[in-house]
Design a protein around this motif. Sequence first.
Motif, PDB file in Angstrom:
ATOM      1  N   ASP A  87       0.768  -1.083  -0.048  1.00 24.35           N
ATOM      2  CA  ASP A  87      -0.115   0.045   0.000  1.00 24.35           C
ATOM      3  C   ASP A  87       0.866   1.417  -0.055  1.00 24.35           C
ATOM      4  N   ARG A 109       4.411   1.218  -9.571  1.00 25.86           N
ATOM      5  CA  ARG A 109       2.761   1.379  -9.598  1.00 25.86           C
ATOM      6  C   ARG A 109       2.209  -0.366  -9.487  1.00 25.86           C
ATOM      7  N   ASP A 115      -5.167   2.437  -5.013  1.00 24.91           N
ATOM      8  CA  ASP A 115      -5.023   3.582  -4.125  1.00 24.91           C
ATOM      9  C   ASP A 115      -4.016   3.559  -3.247  1.00 24.91           C
ATOM     10  N   LEU A 117       0.207   4.373  -2.516  1.00 24.46           N
ATOM     11  CA  LEU A 117       0.662   5.631  -2.676  1.00 24.46           C
ATOM     12  C   LEU A 117       2.133   5.342  -2.880  1.00 24.46           C
ATOM     13  N   THR A 242       4.993  12.353  -6.093  1.00 20.59           N
ATOM     14  CA  THR A 242       3.898  11.743  -5.534  1.00 20.59           C
ATOM     15  C   THR A 242       2.770  11.435  -6.281  1.00 20.59           C
ATOM     16  N   TRP A 244      -0.632   8.123  -6.999  1.00 18.36           N
ATOM     17  CA  TRP A 244      -1.463   7.249  -6.451  1.00 18.36           C
ATOM     18  C   TRP A 244      -1.907   6.186  -7.390  1.00 18.36           C
ATOM     19  N   GLN A 250     -10.945   7.939  -6.148  1.00 16.86           N
ATOM     20  CA  GLN A 250     -10.260   9.218  -6.162  1.00 16.86           C
ATOM     21  C   GLN A 250     -11.103  10.195  -7.172  1.00 16.86           C
TER      22      GLN A 250
END
Length: 281
Positions: A87, A109, A115, A117, A242, A244, A250
Amino acid sequence: MTTPHPPALTDRAALARQRARAARRGVELFLHREAAAEIEERLNEVNRTFTAPAVVTCFPEPWREILPQAKIVPDAEVLDLEAGAHDLVIHALSLHWANDPVGQLVQCRRALKADGLLLAVLFGGQTLHELRASLAEAESGLTGGLSPRILPMGEIRDLGALLQRAGFALPVADAVKMTVTYQTAFHLMAELRAMGEGNALAARARRAAPRALFPEAARIYAENYAAPEGRVRATFELIYLTGWAPHESQQKPLRPGSAAARLAEALGTEEKPLNEGPRGN
């Protein structure tokens, strides 16, 4: 017909040797600790508890201090990360050496749950600009040419675009600049070697540098980038990325034409068609 691969930026074998030598001598980790402290602060601002973090790093000590339960993996070209297992993924001060930075981010990714980070930190284009300029001036004056000696580093706008190319949602890039002073340029270069950040460029010159090069570069450095008390200054730019892993919960941009109110009404002005203008007789 196969598409030719671009030439490698980094000599990964040379980079591994430099890092191993730095580790044997006692690696200097102050920038890694600065990055870890900054990321810890950013994580505290996220309203989320992360239970399955992973950190991509060549020097795990500062990251174990803030995430003792994290899986630590080296920044190999193929990351040892299981798909959808984490996560939180932190790519820690090694992405600037990647021959395929987008590929590294894509792997991060894929390792994230929906979702999840990503936080990545790497050196940006303003890093060591003083040393780069001093070496270039010294070498061009002595030899009439230039050799690749310092890794080219990306600018914040380009690095932020990598997140979108890698498929991250809600991408953000920002930079933190640090100015550090050293007794001389030689002390700076010694510390770079102690961080495992020496010249590992694939295109670097294999022959020995001219004997006068580094003394001349140090003279130019001291002349142009002096700091108080006879020291010299050096810039380090840390860029934080940064993003997600996409998830239906989202926020998403509105479709064109879906606004509930007109901007002209909100501003109290008269709305005119775009094609309205002077008319001929």
